[in-house]
Design a protein around this motif. Structure first.
Motif, PDB file in Angstrom:
ATOM      1  N   LYS A  72     -78.967  24.388  11.268  1.00  0.00           N
ATOM      2  CA  LYS A  72     -80.402  24.190  11.079  1.00  0.00           C
ATOM      3  C   LYS A  72     -80.742  22.838  11.706  1.00  0.00           C
ATOM      4  O   LYS A  72     -79.975  21.883  11.545  1.00  0.00           O
ATOM      5  CB  LYS A  72     -80.670  24.187   9.581  1.00  0.00           C
ATOM      6  N   TRP A 109     -86.364  17.927  12.733  1.00  0.00           N
ATOM      7  CA  TRP A 109     -87.289  18.886  13.308  1.00  0.00           C
ATOM      8  C   TRP A 109     -88.481  18.143  13.906  1.00  0.00           C
ATOM      9  O   TRP A 109     -89.025  17.242  13.276  1.00  0.00           O
ATOM     10  CB  TRP A 109     -87.766  19.854  12.229  1.00  0.00           C
ATOM     11  N   LYS A 167     -89.689  15.909  10.922  1.00  0.00           N
ATOM     12  CA  LYS A 167     -89.270  16.188   9.552  1.00  0.00           C
ATOM     13  C   LYS A 167     -87.763  16.077   9.473  1.00  0.00           C
ATOM     14  O   LYS A 167     -87.054  16.638  10.306  1.00  0.00           O
ATOM     15  CB  LYS A 167     -89.727  17.600   9.166  1.00  0.00           C
ATOM     16  N   GLN A 175     -84.643  17.259   7.949  1.00  0.00           N
ATOM     17  CA  GLN A 175     -84.273  18.423   7.145  1.00  0.00           C
ATOM     18  C   GLN A 175     -82.843  18.322   6.625  1.00  0.00           C
ATOM     19  O   GLN A 175     -82.044  19.211   6.831  1.00  0.00           O
ATOM     20  CB  GLN A 175     -84.433  19.699   7.976  1.00  0.00           C
ATOM     21  N   LYS A 189     -80.327  16.387   3.225  1.00  0.00           N
ATOM     22  CA  LYS A 189     -80.428  15.980   1.824  1.00  0.00           C
ATOM     23  C   LYS A 189     -81.003  14.569   1.674  1.00  0.00           C
ATOM     24  O   LYS A 189     -80.810  13.701   2.505  1.00  0.00           O
ATOM     25  CB  LYS A 189     -79.046  16.041   1.172  1.00  0.00           C
ATOM     26  N   GLY A 222     -85.519  14.576   3.964  1.00  0.00           N
ATOM     27  CA  GLY A 222     -86.665  15.234   3.357  1.00  0.00           C
ATOM     28  C   GLY A 222     -88.006  14.608   3.716  1.00  0.00           C
ATOM     29  O   GLY A 222     -89.053  15.155   3.380  1.00  0.00           O
ATOM     30  N   GLU A 273     -91.260  13.242   6.019  1.00  0.00           N
ATOM     31  CA  GLU A 273     -92.050  13.864   7.068  1.00  0.00           C
ATOM     32  C   GLU A 273     -93.079  12.858   7.562  1.00  0.00           C
ATOM     33  O   GLU A 273     -93.693  12.168   6.756  1.00  0.00           O
ATOM     34  CB  GLU A 273     -92.763  15.080   6.471  1.00  0.00           C
ATOM     35  N   PRO A 313     -91.497  27.061  11.411  1.00  0.00           N
ATOM     36  CA  PRO A 313     -90.171  26.443  11.255  1.00  0.00           C
ATOM     37  C   PRO A 313     -89.274  27.351  10.437  1.00  0.00           C
ATOM     38  O   PRO A 313     -89.762  28.146   9.620  1.00  0.00           O
ATOM     39  CB  PRO A 313     -90.462  25.141  10.506  1.00  0.00           C
TER      40      PRO A 313
END
Lengths: 738, 436
Positions: free
Chosen positions: B274, B278, B298, B300, B302, B351, B353, B435
């Protein structure tokens, strides 16, 4: 040395410094001499002065003097003799570095006078207690063999090398193997007077085999390459032994050096021929895939070598990388030579399960800036359509989208590709024709024009304004390129045969122009044939011009099977990179039919030479007739161009000697314009070939032209014609022309 | 096998050359560049290997020089090309930079290296650490003349005997580089993890090392069950010190390490990843006046991890001018040389953004021929104390006959690979990106 002093003056100064009483000054002078040598100035006049500095404790200075000697020994042979004593003394030096340096340099001097003094020190160094000296001496034997083979044989150096293969030090073993292999190549490649192949000096037996397999795990990376190369020459006694070799070599797939990995792949591919246990074969193939994929993370040049080899491997074993297509997707920054190879491999791996993602990638590539790559991507879409029937609809849709971009070169390439799709799926996508015709005015490249004209001719009865469209080209006939002229001519005749009333005038006009005002013999000849056909027997004309053509296919291999087999045995070599047998580029001229026959006989497979030859004939079938006039051109072409194809000579020779498997097929392919089946077109260097241009769609004229220029070949071509005429009576008329 | 190896400048003039065999005259080097130019002119690919008049040219390009090898035989192309790369590597380790100037300044030592690294056209010792033991730039500094290069031919050719450290330590760096390609519809088209275990070894004597990883195949072959997650490595490559046959039989990684710094192994996983970071951009262009970008990033991964030194390259057309930026974090710069603007974020927490806006002016007259091609957005980053694959060093056993205790230190890091790109810069109004 940026002083602008006159040359003589500079050398004069250097000479003074070389003879200075101060050590530093002398050393500095030597460095300046070497610097001058490096930039290409002639400092050979200082030979005696440099030589005086050879006897020194300073290793760096010694190396520099040696370097100078290597460069000028050939031009000053009588002076080199002065150096011999120091060399011989140095091979006795307590420092092994000096001993090795002396023997290494002596081997590089290449002056006859010094060679005679080489034997004794070499004898000593081969038995030196230090492995560094031994490994250097081993290679020196190969150097000596190149200059004076008889000295090597008389002194028993070959036997000593064989002994070194059992040396305790793996580096020494590796270099002994390297030297023996080098001598072996030199000895076997010499033209023998008896016609028998030379016996060779390095024949590996089971005893040596076990030594090699042990040393393989211990020596340096380059040593591994040389041992693996030797292993690939070994003829296994039985299947068990082949299996054993494969099992022992497989761990090398994990080596970090790409050339070790490829050398291991080569050994496995060769010995796998004799592995008959299906589970083992499956296991070997499975283990081969990940290392091959990893090679794609190497620097681009290495990647390219790997990709060229992967392309061969896939032709031999299409299952190898079945699920790995994504790793071949092009990176934005890949050099274009890498991208092109990746495209080729993606098409080879295309299947129903991955075609969607492939098409979306190809569409993405078609919007990049590199025009050449864009064209190849669009071609790839066409190849995809031809390879996978189920994907054709989607491919056509992508092509239509691309045509919608109205970017000139994209549209033109898409038109060419659409033509190929029509040839594979006749009458399936007629709905697309109006879109194509709408772009008629934008086409300015001959191939695109010719393609569209071919389509118009083919579907003349479905296109209402076909006559109108073609008339444009008839009016500008003389200015067009020959390819376009030929297509226009054929298309107008097709139109006339399909709709006689609407094209009467047009056909008259085009035949007139083509026969009177055109300076290409091909075009004129074709026009005459049409004219005569039309005037004597319209039914025959219909049978010939509108004959049913077999649909084109995408060849699975780009080289004939027997050549593929040879190239697989040459994995990682230049031959495998060029996709050409070594004989075609190492300066011994073309690969003749007899050479191929001999090669076939050498193949340890049960296939008889005859059978193998037939195989070639079948494989190359279509390459033969139509390409006669291209043979000389192929000659001049630099061989390094990616994927230039195998020369057409053997196939032609086959045809003349009547060995072609099925002359009828050949003929049908001439008359039925199945040059489309041509697995590859030698004149196309881009390697994406396989889809030939429509230029040859009606090969009559070309055949005629070829025959008129090369009568010998022409007669070979026409001989099987009677077979054909039995099928199509009215063509007797035609034969008269020849 | 190579008959001549040379380094040429961009004009095709040899800076330094070494002839190893007589069958190819060095004067053929003069043909190299004209051949390259001819190929280019004819619209052909200039491939790393090509042949002309019976001579095969094999070459690579590095900075402003070509490294060229020539041969007449059907030589091992892979070997020669890999050798040329190795030559670059060695020269870089000697001179830091390999370019025209450093070659001119160091011709003596390059001759020495060429003499030692290849003999009669066959590669010999190409480990720069070993070479540095007996070929040095300041020979005069050595009190004793360099003698027997024991390591060159030792059974353990990569380690000298008699190495001594007061404190025995080993540092392991597990570095994973992520390559991935996201399509304009937000789907990951291709992704791979290239892992590498780098080692810094300060150990005395001839230590035997054994490295244990949570390698799935190893657990399977020994029948044990792992505590926690095991990782399936698709392909593993080892430094030559690792016993390959041992690994093949029971997946044990055992070796006597070279001294100092080296890459012990590399591995590859093509499990779908993944996108860790992003990025998407909405582009609003008003032809002939201006273009506006809204970029969203973003993280993505932990929350407990943080990405450092994040750089986001968003391509803009070459003729854009008067940039204006507004970012909710970090700084933005226009990089006209890369035809892009760069958004730099020092630290990006898991996490989180952020948004950024950019505004460029466009010339009012535009060449109609210019295609609208937009290269992908590329991202650079590093995330310490974290591996995407979940690979872990379970143990590193160090055994030396003197019986000393040694300390292994392990560090993990995940970073961008050479191709982390997203084709997610989309014209406003086109289909929205979904996404994953």
């Amino acid at each position: 040395m940026n002083r602008a002093a006159p040359k003589k003056g500079e050398n004069y100064e250097l000479r003074a410094d070389l003879n200075s009483e101060y050590r530093d000054k002398r050393k500095d002078a030597i460095k300046r001499v070497i610097a001058n040598m490096t930039v290409g100035k002639d400092v050979s006049g200082l030979f005696p002065d440099v030589l005086k500095n050879m006897q020194t404790e300073d290793i760096e200075q010694k190396k520099l003097v040696y370097l100078y000697l290597m460069n000028y020994a050939k031009t000053q042979p009588e002076l080199v003799i002065l150096a011999v004593n120091t060399f011989v003394r140095d091979t006795d030096d307590p420092n092994p570095l000096v001993r090795a340096l002396a023997i290494r340099t002596m081997g590089c001097l290449r002056a006859d006078k010094i060679i005679d003094y080489l034997a004794d020190p070499l004898q000593k160094c081969l038995r030196d207690e230090n492995p560094y000296v031994r490994k250097t001496a081993a290679l020196c034997v190969a150097k000596l063999y190149e200059m004076k083979p008889e000295l090597v044989i008389d002194n028993g150096f070959l036997e000593q090398l064989q002994d070194l293969v059992s040396d305790a030090n793996p580096m020494v073993v590796a270099n002994a193997v390297t030297a023996l292999s080098d001598i072996h190549v030199a000895a076997t490649s010499e033209p023998s007077t008896s016609g028998e192949p030379q016996p060779g000096v390095f024949n590996i037996n089971t005893h040596i085999l076990s030594k090699l397999l042990i040393a393989l795990n211990e020596c340096t990376e380059w040593g591994r390459v040389s041992i693996l190369t030797a292993l690939s020459r070994y003829k296994a006694q039985d299947d068990k032994e082949s299996e054993h070799i494969c099992e022992r070599v497989v761990p090398q797939f994990q080596h970090a050096n790409a050339s070790v990995v490829l050398a291991a792949v080569k050994v496995i591919m060769i010995h796998m021929r004799h592995v008959h246990r299906p589970d083992l074969v499956k296991q070997l193939v499975r283990k081969m895939a990940p290392p091959l994929v990893t090679l794609l993370s190497a620097p681009p040049e290495v990647q390219w070598v790997a990709l060229r080899n992967i392309s061969l491997l896939l032709q031999k074993r299409p299952d190898i990388l079945q699920n790995e297509m994504r790793v071949f997707f092009c990176k934005y920054n890949d050099p274009s030579y890498v991208k092109v190879e990746k495209l080729d491999i993606m098409i080879k791996l295309a299947g129903d399960n991955n075609v969607d993602s492939l098409l979306s990638e190809l569409k993405e590539y078609a919007s990049e800036v590199d025009v050449d790559f864009v064209r190849k991507s669009i071609k790839a879409i066409g190849q995809c359509a031809i390879k996978l029937d189920s994907s054709a609809d989607r491919c056509v849709n992508v092509l239509l989208e691309l045509i919608g971009t109205r970017v000139s070169y994209v549209v033109q390439e898409a038109v060419v590709v659409m033509k190929d799709i029509f040839r594979k799926y006749p009458s399936t996508y007629e709905g697309v024709i109006p879109t194509l015709c709408a772009n008629l005015e934008e086409l300015d490249e001959p191939e695109a024009k010719a393609s569209l004209i071919w389509i118009i001719g083919e579907y003349a009865n479905k296109i209402d304004n076909a006559a109108e469209l073609l008339e444009v080209f008839v009016n500008t006939f003389v200015e067009e390129s020959y390819a376009v002229q030929l297509q226009t001519l054929s298309a107008v005749v097709k139109l006339f045969l399909k709709k006689p009333d609407s094209a009467q005038g047009l056909v008259q006009k085009v035949l007139n122009t083509a026969t009177k005002d055109c300076d290409s013999p091909d075009v004129r000849d074709r026009a005459y044939i049409y004219w005569r056909l039309l005037s004597t027997d319209p039914a025959a004309a219909k049978a010939v011009v509108l004959a049913h053509r077999p649909p084109i296919t995408l060849p699975r291999t780009t080289v004939p099977p027997i050549v593929l087999e040879e190239l697989i045995g040459d994995i990682s070599s230049l031959a495998s990179v060029y996709h050409k047998p070594a004989e075609t580029f190492i300066g011994k001229g073309r690969l003749g039919a007899d050479a191929l026959q001999r090669k076939a006989a050498e193949q340890d497979d049960e296939v008889s030479a005859q059978k193998a030859l037939q195989e070639i004939a079948a494989g190359q079938q279509a390459e033969n007739l139509l390409d006669f006039d291209d043979v000389p051109a192929d000659d001049d072409r630099p061989t390094g161009l990616a994927a230039t194809s195998f020369t057409s000579t053997p196939a032609a020779a086959n045809l003349i000697s009547g060995k072609s498997t099925n002359p009828l097929d050949d003929l049908v392919s001439i008359f039925g314009s199945a040059s489309m089946e041509v697995p590859q077109q030698p004149p196309r260097a881009n390697g994406l070939g396989g889809l030939s241009s429509p230029i040859a769609a009606d090969p009559f004229a070309r055949l005629g032209g070829g025959a008129s220029r090369t009568p010998g070949l022409g007669s070979g071509v026409t001989s099987p014609v009677p077979t054909q005429s039995r099928q199509q009576q009215p063509q007797e008329d035609l034969l008269g022309l020849f | 096998m190579a008959s001549v190896v040379a380094i040429l400048d961009l004009k095709g003039k040899p800076l330094i050359q070494r002839s190893y065999r007589d069958d190819v005259s060095p004067s053929n080097l003069e043909r190299f560049l004209p051949l390259v130019l001819e190929l280019e002119e004819e619209g052909n690919q200039v491939t790393p290997c090509f042949s002309s008049q019976g001579i095969n040219f094999m070459h690579i390009r590095h900075n402003n020089v070509y490294l060229v090898a020539m041969s007449k035989r059907n030589t091992n192309a892979a070997e020669v090309i890999v050798f040329l790369h190795r030559l670059v590597q060695v020269l870089v380790e000697y001179f830091k930079e390999l370019e025209e100037e450093s070659i001119r300044d160091n011709f003596v030592i390059i001759y020495e290296l060429l003499d030692e690294m290849m003999d009669f056209g066959y590669p010999q010792t190409t480990e720069s650490k070993i070479l540095q033991e007996y070929i040095t730039q300041d020979a005069y500094k050595l009190t004793v003349a360099p003698t027997a290069p024991i390591t060159v031919t030792n059974a353990v050719s990569w380690r000298s005997e008699g190495i001594r450290y007061r404190k025995n330590e080993v540092f392991l760096d597990v570095i994973e580089s992520v390559n991935l390609l996201v399509n304009s519809n937000g789907a990951v088209v291709r992704s791979e993890i290239l892992g590498s275990v780098k080692m810094k070894c300060y150990l005395s004597g001839m230590p035997e090392l054994r490295l244990g990883l949570n390698d799935k195949a190893m657990f399977e072959s020994t029948g044990r069950t792992p505590h926690g997650k095991a990782v399936e490595m698709e392909d593993v490559k080892f430094h030559q010190c690792v016993r390959l046959s041992r690994f093949e039989s029971d997946r044990t990684i055992s070796f006597i390490p070279p001294d100092g710094e080296f890459e012990l192994m590399s591995y590859r996983l093509s499990t779908p990843v993944k996108p860790l970071i992003w990025v998407e951009a909405a582009v609003e262009s008003h032809k002939g006046s201006r273009v506006e970008y809204m970029v969203k990033v973003k993280a993505q991964f932990k929350r407990r991890s943080t990405a450092n030194n994040v750089e986001i390259y968003v391509p803009v057309s070459d003729d854009a001018d008067t940039p204006k930026f507004r970012a909710s974090t970090g700084s933005v710069q226009y990089a006209p040389d890369k035809s892009a603007f760069v958004w730099k974020i020092k630290q990006l927490g898991g996490g989180r953004e952020f948004l950024m806006r950019a505004h460029f002016g466009l010339p009012s007259v535009k060449n109609a021929e210019d295609s609208e091609r937009r290269p992908p957005i590329t991202v650079k980053f590093e995330i310490p104390y974290f591996t995407v694959s979940g690979i872990q060093v379970r143990y590193l056993k160090i055994v030396e006959k003197s019986g000393y205790q040694a300390l292994p230190w392990v560090r993990y890091i995940t970073q961008h690979g050479d191709d982390y790109s997203l084709r997610t810069a989309l014209e406003k109004g086109s289909a929205p990106i979904v996404p994953m």
